[in-house]
Design an enzyme around this catalytic site. Sequence first.
Site, PDB file in Angstrom:
ATOM      1  N   ASP A   1     -12.042  -1.549  -8.553  1.00  0.00           N
ATOM      2  CA  ASP A   1     -12.130  -0.421  -9.468  1.00  0.00           C
ATOM      3  C   ASP A   1     -11.085  -0.464 -10.573  1.00  0.00           C
ATOM      4  O   ASP A   1     -11.268   0.173 -11.612  1.00  0.00           O
ATOM      5  CB  ASP A   1     -11.991   0.898  -8.706  1.00  0.00           C
ATOM      6  CG  ASP A   1     -13.252   1.285  -7.955  1.00  0.00           C
ATOM      7  OD1 ASP A   1     -14.290   0.631  -8.164  1.00  0.00           O
ATOM      8  OD2 ASP A   1     -13.201   2.232  -7.156  1.00  0.00           O
TER       9      ASP A   1
ATOM     10  N   GLU B   1       0.852  -1.190   0.000  1.00  0.00           N
ATOM     11  CA  GLU B   1       0.000   0.000   0.000  1.00  0.00           C
ATOM     12  C   GLU B   1       0.891   1.244   0.000  1.00  0.00           C
ATOM     13  O   GLU B   1       1.814   1.350   0.815  1.00  0.00           O
ATOM     14  CB  GLU B   1      -0.912  -0.013   1.224  1.00  0.00           C
ATOM     15  CG  GLU B   1      -1.614   1.286   1.547  1.00  0.00           C
ATOM     16  CD  GLU B   1      -2.467   1.807   0.401  1.00  0.00           C
ATOM     17  OE1 GLU B   1      -2.390   3.026   0.141  1.00  0.00           O
ATOM     18  OE2 GLU B   1      -3.198   1.013  -0.223  1.00  0.00           O
TER      19      GLU B   1
ATOM     20  N   TYR C   1     -27.078   9.063   5.331  1.00  0.00           N
ATOM     21  CA  TYR C   1     -27.282   7.836   6.106  1.00  0.00           C
ATOM     22  C   TYR C   1     -26.279   7.803   7.252  1.00  0.00           C
ATOM     23  O   TYR C   1     -25.202   8.404   7.186  1.00  0.00           O
ATOM     24  CB  TYR C   1     -27.148   6.580   5.243  1.00  0.00           C
ATOM     25  CG  TYR C   1     -25.867   6.486   4.452  1.00  0.00           C
ATOM     26  CD1 TYR C   1     -24.728   5.876   4.968  1.00  0.00           C
ATOM     27  CD2 TYR C   1     -25.795   7.003   3.159  1.00  0.00           C
ATOM     28  CE1 TYR C   1     -23.561   5.778   4.237  1.00  0.00           C
ATOM     29  CE2 TYR C   1     -24.635   6.911   2.412  1.00  0.00           C
ATOM     30  CZ  TYR C   1     -23.524   6.304   2.952  1.00  0.00           C
ATOM     31  OH  TYR C   1     -22.363   6.215   2.221  1.00  0.00           O
TER      32      TYR C   1
END
Length: 410
Positions: A308, A33, A230
Site C-alpha cells: 500500500d 514494526e 464470507y
Amino acid sequence: MTGLRVAVVGGGIGGATAALALRRHGVDVAVYERRDTVPPVGSGLGLAGNGYRVLADLGLGPALDATGAPISAMLLLGPDGTEIARYDTGRLLGMRRADLVRIVLDGLGTGVVHHGRECVAVDVGSDTGSDTGTDTGTDTGAGTGAGTDTGTGTTRPVVRFADGSSTEADVVVVADGLRSRVAAAVATRPPLRPSGMSALRGFIDGRGLPGHLAADQNAWLGADRHLLSYPVDQHGTVNFAAFVPRPAGSADEWSFRVDPEVVRGAFAGWDPDTAAILAQAREVYRYDLADRDPFAPWARAGVVLLGDAAHPMLPHMGQGANQAIEDGAVLAALLDEAGGPADVADRLAAYEATRRPRTDRVQGQSRRNGERFAGARHPTSGGENDDLSWVYGYDAPAAGRDAAAAFRPV
C-alpha cells in the site's frame, strides 16, 4: 553482494512476506514494526490463488489450509437476494487478517521481527560514488537526507526510530501502508483520493446461518451501497463488510468503532439473509476508503516501496493484500545474488518495471468495480472481460525469476 542486509519498515502482510521470501534467498533481513504485537482485531480478507501461490511456495500452505476457510463460490445478488452472477473463485481462502500476518511472521522464526520500533524517517543512500560523510541531509520527518558513509565512497540508507536510535542497511523496504510516514523519502506521492465510501466491518458467529452464508462469498448490490460476507476460519466465523456513503463532513480517520445499529439501519428491508447476518453484529468498525493515483518512482538510492505504500487500492477486487504478497516475491527474487549499490539500484528499478503494469491494472479495476457495485450493476460490465484468470492465475515467483534472469551472465 555477500552479506546483503535488508531492513523492512512495517510488519504487515506485505512486509512480512517480503522478509520471509528474502530469508529463503539467504538474505540477512530485519523487520521493524511499530506495534508491540499483532493486533487481535481487524478485518477479514480473501487470500486468492495468486497470493496463496506465493505463500505456499514459501512453505506456508499447510498452515494456511489449517486456518482459513475455503470459499466455494462468489455470488452477486440484488437487495432482495436475486442472483445476478456467480463466479468460480478457484482457490480462495477467507481469513482473518491477523491470522494471516501471524502465520507469515511465524515462518520468519525468532529474532527477525522487532516489535515496538516506530520508524519516523528513512534517509536514502547514494550511489554516486562521492564521499558524502555522515547524514548530510535535513530531517524533514520523512527522511530525505543522505545515509551513512560505508567507507567505499557510497552511502547506505538509514532507518531512524522514534526513540532516537537508528540502523542502516543495503536496502530499506518501506511497507508501512497507505499512510506511510516515510514513503516521501522515495517519491512525492499524489494526495489520498477519497472514494466517498466507508466500509463498516465486523465478525459474527455464523454457525446458525444458512449453509450458503457460511460457505460462500456473497455480495448484495444496491443503488449506493453493498454488503459483502464470507467465512474467515473453520470455526464458523463470518466476516461482513458493508460499503456505504461516507457521512458528509466526517473527519478523515482510518478506523474507529461505531454503533452496530448504523449498519443494520443501512440495509433495513433488504434480503432476509442480510438481516440474519447483521442482527449478530456486536463490534463494528468504520474504515473510510481511499487510494492514490499511480505514481513513480518506487525506488530511490536503496529505498524501495512495497504494498500500500506503493499502490494503495480500493477493496473491490479483494486484491490489496494479494498484490502486496506478490510484491514481496518479485522483490526477493530480484535481490537474490545482487551485487554492489549500482546493481541493487538496477534490480530495484526492475522490480518496479515488473510490478507497475500489473498493480496499475488491478488498482484501476478495483476503482471501476466500486463504481459498478454502487450502481448495482454486474462488476465486469462495460467492456471488461469476465475471465479473471489474469488476476488469480498470475505466478509472482515465476515473474520474479524471469526478471532476475536478465541479470545473470549469458
